[in-house]
Design a protein around this motif. Structure first.
Motif, mmCIF file in Angstrom:
data_model
loop_
_atom_site.group_PDB
_atom_site.id
_atom_site.type_symbol
_atom_site.label_atom_id
_atom_site.label_comp_id
_atom_site.label_asym_id
_atom_site.label_seq_id
_atom_site.Cartn_x
_atom_site.Cartn_y
_atom_site.Cartn_z
ATOM 1 N N VAL A 164 22.888 32.889 8.115
ATOM 2 C CA VAL A 164 22.039 33.474 9.548
ATOM 3 C C VAL A 164 22.496 34.816 10.342
ATOM 4 O O VAL A 164 22.568 35.426 10.895
ATOM 5 C CB VAL A 164 21.638 32.753 10.188
ATOM 6 C CG1 VAL A 164 19.957 32.340 10.070
ATOM 7 C CG2 VAL A 164 22.304 32.364 11.171
ATOM 8 N N GLY A 165 24.080 35.434 9.422
ATOM 9 C CA GLY A 165 25.075 35.624 9.942
ATOM 10 C C GLY A 165 24.676 37.451 9.139
ATOM 11 O O GLY A 165 25.663 38.723 9.579
ATOM 12 N N ALA A 166 24.232 37.916 8.618
ATOM 13 C CA ALA A 166 24.860 39.083 7.889
ATOM 14 C C ALA A 166 23.407 40.314 8.538
ATOM 15 O O ALA A 166 22.904 39.273 9.328
ATOM 16 C CB ALA A 166 23.321 39.376 6.433
ATOM 17 N N THR A 167 23.468 40.990 8.368
ATOM 18 C CA THR A 167 22.870 42.289 9.265
ATOM 19 C C THR A 167 21.573 42.050 9.042
ATOM 20 O O THR A 167 21.197 42.231 7.959
ATOM 21 C CB THR A 167 23.176 44.206 8.815
ATOM 22 O OG1 THR A 167 24.584 44.090 9.049
ATOM 23 C CG2 THR A 167 22.633 44.588 8.967
ATOM 24 N N VAL A 247 37.955 49.100 9.152
ATOM 25 C CA VAL A 247 38.199 48.655 7.941
ATOM 26 C C VAL A 247 37.229 49.457 6.945
ATOM 27 O O VAL A 247 37.462 49.039 6.029
ATOM 28 C CB VAL A 247 37.387 47.017 8.521
ATOM 29 C CG1 VAL A 247 37.548 46.554 6.849
ATOM 30 C CG2 VAL A 247 38.744 46.098 8.593
ATOM 31 N N GLN A 248 36.611 49.412 7.441
ATOM 32 C CA GLN A 248 34.404 49.913 6.728
ATOM 33 C C GLN A 248 35.304 51.219 6.088
ATOM 34 O O GLN A 248 35.180 51.841 4.477
ATOM 35 C CB GLN A 248 33.835 50.003 7.533
ATOM 36 C CG GLN A 248 32.631 50.628 6.394
ATOM 37 C CD GLN A 248 31.272 50.418 7.118
ATOM 38 O OE1 GLN A 248 31.020 50.492 8.374
ATOM 39 N NE2 GLN A 248 29.852 51.726 6.941
ATOM 40 N N HIS A 249 35.538 52.768 6.761
ATOM 41 C CA HIS A 249 35.467 53.618 6.744
ATOM 42 C C HIS A 249 37.103 54.505 6.488
ATOM 43 O O HIS A 249 37.763 55.763 5.671
ATOM 44 C CB HIS A 249 35.620 54.603 7.746
ATOM 45 C CG HIS A 249 34.022 54.160 7.570
ATOM 46 N ND1 HIS A 249 33.213 55.167 7.453
ATOM 47 C CD2 HIS A 249 32.873 53.688 8.648
ATOM 48 C CE1 HIS A 249 31.757 54.927 7.598
ATOM 49 N NE2 HIS A 249 31.677 53.649 8.787
ATOM 50 N N LEU A 250 37.590 53.206 6.767
ATOM 51 C CA LEU A 250 39.639 54.069 6.276
ATOM 52 C C LEU A 250 40.608 52.991 5.515
ATOM 53 O O LEU A 250 41.094 53.887 4.522
ATOM 54 C CB LEU A 250 40.744 53.698 7.865
ATOM 55 C CG LEU A 250 40.032 55.130 8.685
ATOM 56 C CD1 LEU A 250 41.232 54.802 10.162
ATOM 57 C CD2 LEU A 250 39.337 56.667 8.364
ATOM 58 N N LEU A 251 40.188 51.771 5.416
ATOM 59 C CA LEU A 251 40.854 50.758 4.315
ATOM 60 C C LEU A 251 39.461 50.535 3.064
ATOM 61 O O LEU A 251 39.735 50.212 1.823
ATOM 62 C CB LEU A 251 40.902 49.584 5.004
ATOM 63 C CG LEU A 251 41.953 49.663 6.042
ATOM 64 C CD1 LEU A 251 42.730 48.013 6.545
ATOM 65 C CD2 LEU A 251 43.219 50.088 5.446
ATOM 66 N N GLY A 254 34.962 47.190 3.777
ATOM 67 C CA GLY A 254 34.168 46.849 4.802
ATOM 68 C C GLY A 254 33.643 45.402 4.564
ATOM 69 O O GLY A 254 32.717 44.114 5.298
ATOM 70 N N GLU A 255 33.459 45.031 3.290
ATOM 71 C CA GLU A 255 32.433 43.165 2.928
ATOM 72 C C GLU A 255 33.330 41.874 3.114
ATOM 73 O O GLU A 255 33.308 41.091 2.795
ATOM 74 C CB GLU A 255 32.218 43.802 1.636
ATOM 75 C CG GLU A 255 31.077 44.281 0.497
ATOM 76 C CD GLU A 255 31.312 44.655 -0.343
ATOM 77 O OE1 GLU A 255 32.412 43.608 -1.295
ATOM 78 O OE2 GLU A 255 30.515 45.128 -0.943
ATOM 79 N N ARG A 256 34.955 42.619 3.512
ATOM 80 C CA ARG A 256 36.241 41.620 4.097
ATOM 81 C C ARG A 256 36.524 41.576 5.641
ATOM 82 O O ARG A 256 37.826 41.344 5.644
ATOM 83 C CB ARG A 256 37.082 41.434 2.866
ATOM 84 C CG ARG A 256 37.193 41.062 1.422
ATOM 85 C CD ARG A 256 38.003 40.663 0.356
ATOM 86 N NE ARG A 256 38.654 41.878 0.235
ATOM 87 C CZ ARG A 256 39.820 41.925 -0.802
ATOM 88 N NH1 ARG A 256 40.111 40.727 -1.420
ATOM 89 N NH2 ARG A 256 40.329 43.186 -1.293
#
Length: 435
Positions: A164-167, A247-251, A254-256
């Motif tokens: 139950v951890g997903a968006t 993490v999402q936009h610069l690296l 996001g999935e990790r």
């Protein structure tokens, strides 16, 4: 005399579920109430008012617990009284029905934060009073904050482990954590209350409010420590608030992000024995400065990273995570020594009030760090699309470089710290002479 290991473990137990409680309120609760039909703007205003409510309840609970006299002690009755209020309010707050409004959220937020304050402020004050030894206090703080780190890791991982951890599943995650807390929080709290002694403090007439506040803020070590703690808290809070966006936009990883977060907190937990050993050898303030320099050295490498640099950033997460334990344990143990300066001067043990201000300082640092995303937005960063190049540069600076400047300022404040082991022994001798 060293505190028995079973007492240290039992004392630290309530900190674990209390940490589990804090994280979902900030991470999952806004989305859960939005799914229940409440406007995001209203949610933000209510949570801000709840933070302001802490500004009233924290010093009030701290001062009243200092003045409490029972055969069970000063701190235990407050923790016991806060437990049922916390359990009741966490359920209604974390498991809302459809169509709830701002009044519902505000009322149960006020109730939960009051109950949480009634437990955590006396708990930290109790820990500071378990020993008068300079190094033993660090051990006490280490066990408590280590338990809090474990609680934070559990709050992060348990919803994912249970599917139950997903968006979009925030309401399910809150319900799961609420059910866990209803079992674990009373169990661990009762174990601590029954198992761990609370040593009696000298009973003297309390200082008048104005006189008491004047003495507190005339305490130079307290002013210096709490300023350094807030500044360092902002330095830690900015990366925490901006981590997912970085993490999402610069690296572009996001999935990790979850793995990176877990590595950070796991490293912080594993490094706790190291900081305890070092502080016992070199002193709390010296080792805390070292830990901040360590963190700075690794953060200076972050601007060199780019899209796809998952493994280098994983190393940075592990290495900077190591300093987490020092940031949690050592300032709290130093605060216990600062209280000795007040007690030596006034003859009163006002540990609860001092640690209430400590709690307010923590919340102030969190609130100031929360402005990071707003500032990045002013330069053109967008949390959904990434925004402009200037916005992403601002995000990078706020994530990696501004915290370095703040940590350097905190280090400067601590450079001539007055309380070492010898000074603390002298303070305890002065306190003993007054009793």
């Amino acid at each position: 005399m060293p505190i028995h290991l079973r007492h240290l473990l039992a004392y630290a137990l309530p900190a674990l579920p209390l940490a589990v409680l804090v994280l979902p309120v900030y991470v999952f609760l806004p989305s859960a109430y939005a799914q229940a039909g409440m406007p995001l703007a209203a949610i933000g205003i209510v949570l801000l008012l709840a933070r302001l409510w802490d500004g009233v309840t924290d010093p009030l609970v701290g001062a009243l617990s200092d003045r409490t006299v029972t055969r069970f002690g000063r701190r235990k009755p407050w923790i016991a009284a806060g437990l049922p209020l916390t359990l009741l309010s966490l359920w209604f707050l974390m498991v809302p029905g459809d169509g709830v409004g701002a009044v519902y959220l505000l009322g149960w937020s006020f109730a939960l934060f009051l109950g949480w304050t009634m437990m955590i402020v006396p708990l930290t004050a109790w820990g500071a009073e378990l020993s008068v030894d300079y190094h033993e206090r660090t051990r006490v703080a280490g066990f408590r904050e280590g338990a809090a780190i474990i609680g934070t890791v559990l709050a992060l991982t348990l919803p994912f482990a249970m599917g139950v951890g997903a968006t979009g599943q925030e309401r399910d995650a809150l319900r799961l954590l609420a059910l866990v807390l209803l079992v674990v929080l009373p169990l661990f709290t009762v174990i601590a209350l029954v198992t761990v002694p609370e040593y009696p403090q000298p009973i003297k007439s309390p200082l008048k409010f104005r006189r008491g506040m004047k003495v507190i803020f005339a305490n130079g070590a307290f002013r210096k420590l709490i300023a350094a703690y807030v500044i360092n808290g902002v330095a830690n809070g900015l990366p925490a608030q901006l981590f997912l966006f970085f993490v999402q936009h610069l690296l572009m990883e996001g999935e990790r992000a979850g793995l990176l977060l877990l590595s950070y907190f796991a490293s912080g937990l594993l490094a706790v024995p190291l900081w305890l050993w070092l502080s016992g050898k070199y002193g709390k303030h010296v080792v805390w400065r070292w830990a901040m320099f360590w963190n700075i050295g690794w953060f200076l490498a972050v601007p060199l990273l780019g899209p796809g640099d998952f493994w280098p950033f994983l190393v940075i997460c592990v290495m900077t995570g190591m300093s987490l334990g020092a940031d949690l344990i050592l300032p709290s143990a130093m605060q216990a020594d600062v209280v000795d300066m007040d007690t030596a001067r006034t003859g009163r043990a006002r540990t609860g009030l001092y640690f209430a201000f400590w709690g307010l300082a923590t919340k102030l640092a969190t609130a100031l760090a929360a402005l990071g995303l707003t500032v990045a937005g002013l330069f053109g960063f967008d949390p959904v699309t990434g925004g402009t190049a200037m916005g992403q540069t601002a995000l990078l600076a706020l994530y990696a470089l501004v915290p370095v400047a703040f940590k350097l300022a905190a280090i400067a404040l601590l450079w001539r710290w007055p309380i070492d082991a010898a000074m603390q022994v002298s303070l305890r001798a002065r306190i003993a002479a007054r009793t």
